[in-house]
Design a protein around this motif. Structure first.
Motif, PDB file in Angstrom:
ATOM      1  N   LEU A   5       0.832  -1.207   0.000  1.00  0.00           N
ATOM      2  CA  LEU A   5       0.000   0.000   0.000  1.00  0.00           C
ATOM      3  C   LEU A   5       0.864   1.254   0.000  1.00  0.00           C
ATOM      4  O   LEU A   5       0.584   2.220  -0.721  1.00  0.00           O
ATOM      5  N   VAL A   6       1.919   1.234   0.809  1.00  0.00           N
ATOM      6  CA  VAL A   6       2.836   2.379   0.870  1.00  0.00           C
ATOM      7  C   VAL A   6       3.514   2.571  -0.486  1.00  0.00           C
ATOM      8  O   VAL A   6       3.596   3.698  -1.003  1.00  0.00           O
ATOM      9  N   ILE A   7       3.973   1.488  -1.080  1.00  0.00           N
ATOM     10  CA  ILE A   7       4.622   1.573  -2.398  1.00  0.00           C
ATOM     11  C   ILE A   7       3.653   2.100  -3.448  1.00  0.00           C
ATOM     12  O   ILE A   7       4.007   2.972  -4.258  1.00  0.00           O
ATOM     13  N   ALA A   8       2.429   1.605  -3.440  1.00  0.00           N
ATOM     14  CA  ALA A   8       1.435   2.052  -4.425  1.00  0.00           C
ATOM     15  C   ALA A   8       1.168   3.552  -4.290  1.00  0.00           C
ATOM     16  O   ALA A   8       1.092   4.279  -5.295  1.00  0.00           O
ATOM     17  N   GLY A   9       1.023   4.022  -3.061  1.00  0.00           N
ATOM     18  CA  GLY A   9       0.808   5.454  -2.846  1.00  0.00           C
ATOM     19  C   GLY A   9       2.006   6.280  -3.281  1.00  0.00           C
ATOM     20  O   GLY A   9       1.861   7.325  -3.912  1.00  0.00           O
ATOM     21  N   ALA A  10       3.204   5.795  -2.971  1.00  0.00           N
ATOM     22  CA  ALA A  10       4.428   6.513  -3.340  1.00  0.00           C
ATOM     23  C   ALA A  10       4.628   6.543  -4.849  1.00  0.00           C
ATOM     24  O   ALA A  10       5.175   7.508  -5.393  1.00  0.00           O
ATOM     25  N   THR A  58     -13.922   7.118   9.794  1.00  0.00           N
ATOM     26  CA  THR A  58     -14.480   7.022   8.447  1.00  0.00           C
ATOM     27  C   THR A  58     -13.446   6.590   7.405  1.00  0.00           C
ATOM     28  O   THR A  58     -13.798   6.401   6.246  1.00  0.00           O
ATOM     29  N   ALA A  59     -12.199   6.460   7.797  1.00  0.00           N
ATOM     30  CA  ALA A  59     -11.152   5.960   6.907  1.00  0.00           C
ATOM     31  C   ALA A  59     -10.373   4.878   7.647  1.00  0.00           C
ATOM     32  O   ALA A  59     -10.138   4.981   8.856  1.00  0.00           O
ATOM     33  N   SER A  60      -9.972   3.873   6.919  1.00  0.00           N
ATOM     34  CA  SER A  60      -9.286   2.731   7.519  1.00  0.00           C
ATOM     35  C   SER A  60      -7.776   2.969   7.626  1.00  0.00           C
ATOM     36  O   SER A  60      -7.229   3.885   7.003  1.00  0.00           O
ATOM     37  N   SER A  61      -7.128   2.102   8.382  1.00  0.00           N
ATOM     38  CA  SER A  61      -5.675   2.183   8.492  1.00  0.00           C
ATOM     39  C   SER A  61      -5.011   1.863   7.152  1.00  0.00           C
ATOM     40  O   SER A  61      -3.924   2.360   6.864  1.00  0.00           O
ATOM     41  N   GLU A  62      -5.672   1.073   6.313  1.00  0.00           N
ATOM     42  CA  GLU A  62      -5.124   0.782   4.990  1.00  0.00           C
ATOM     43  C   GLU A  62      -5.123   2.042   4.114  1.00  0.00           C
ATOM     44  O   GLU A  62      -4.169   2.300   3.387  1.00  0.00           O
ATOM     45  N   ILE A  63      -6.199   2.812   4.196  1.00  0.00           N
ATOM     46  CA  ILE A  63      -6.255   4.074   3.454  1.00  0.00           C
ATOM     47  C   ILE A  63      -5.197   5.033   3.978  1.00  0.00           C
ATOM     48  O   ILE A  63      -4.560   5.754   3.210  1.00  0.00           O
ATOM     49  N   GLN A  64      -4.981   5.024   5.280  1.00  0.00           N
ATOM     50  CA  GLN A  64      -3.958   5.879   5.869  1.00  0.00           C
ATOM     51  C   GLN A  64      -2.570   5.494   5.348  1.00  0.00           C
ATOM     52  O   GLN A  64      -1.755   6.368   5.050  1.00  0.00           O
ATOM     53  N   LEU A  66      -1.917   3.939   2.429  1.00  0.00           N
ATOM     54  CA  LEU A  66      -1.885   4.240   1.003  1.00  0.00           C
ATOM     55  C   LEU A  66      -1.726   5.739   0.744  1.00  0.00           C
ATOM     56  O   LEU A  66      -0.814   6.166   0.025  1.00  0.00           O
ATOM     57  N   LEU A  67      -2.620   6.535   1.340  1.00  0.00           N
ATOM     58  CA  LEU A  67      -2.631   7.965   1.062  1.00  0.00           C
ATOM     59  C   LEU A  67      -1.716   8.780   1.970  1.00  0.00           C
ATOM     60  O   LEU A  67      -1.062   9.720   1.505  1.00  0.00           O
TER      61      LEU A  67
END
Length: 124
Positions: A5-10, A58-64, A66-67
């Motif tokens: 997720l971190v790589i995808a966001g980066a 309202t936002a998940s730790s996965e979204i955190q 990623l974004l």
């Protein structure tokens, strides 16, 4: 899995930073680094909204991841702020160096607080 997720966001944040920096800076005929200033303030605003959304549930730790960690981590750049401030000072543009350091930090913090307040108003 979290590191993906971190790589995808980066992968989105890094080129977005470069392209935004170049687009903004090309529109200004000044030594002030408007491109870096812009990406840092926008990134702080996004991170503030995201943090507020996570806090409100309202936002998940996965979204955190990623974004926040990925996208905003690659989009914003404190090291470039520091380097450009040093470069301005070394070139004798001391006013712009001081303005870059102060405005970058104040505007970034202001954007983060504003984003968090907006998120709280929307989701609290």
């Amino acid at each position: 899995m979290n590191w993906l997720l971190v790589i995808a966001g980066a992968m989105v944040g890094a080129p977005l930073r470069y392209l935004t920096d170049r687009a903004v800076q090309s529109r200004h005929d000044t030594v002030f680094p408007w491109g870096t200033f812009t990406v840092n303030v926008v990134g702080c605003l996004v991170l503030g909204v995201l943090t507020g959304a996570v806090t409100a549930g309202t936002a998940s730790s996965e979204i955190q991841l990623l974004l926040g960690t990925g996208l905003c981590g690659a989009l914003t750049t404190y090291s470039t702020l520091s380097y450009e401030t040093l470069r301005l000072a070394e070139e004798g543009a001391r006013f712009f160096a001081a303005a870059n350091a102060v405005a970058g930090i104040v505007a970034g913090l202001g954007a983060a607080f504003t984003g968090a307040a907006v998120a709280q108003a929307m989701w609290a």
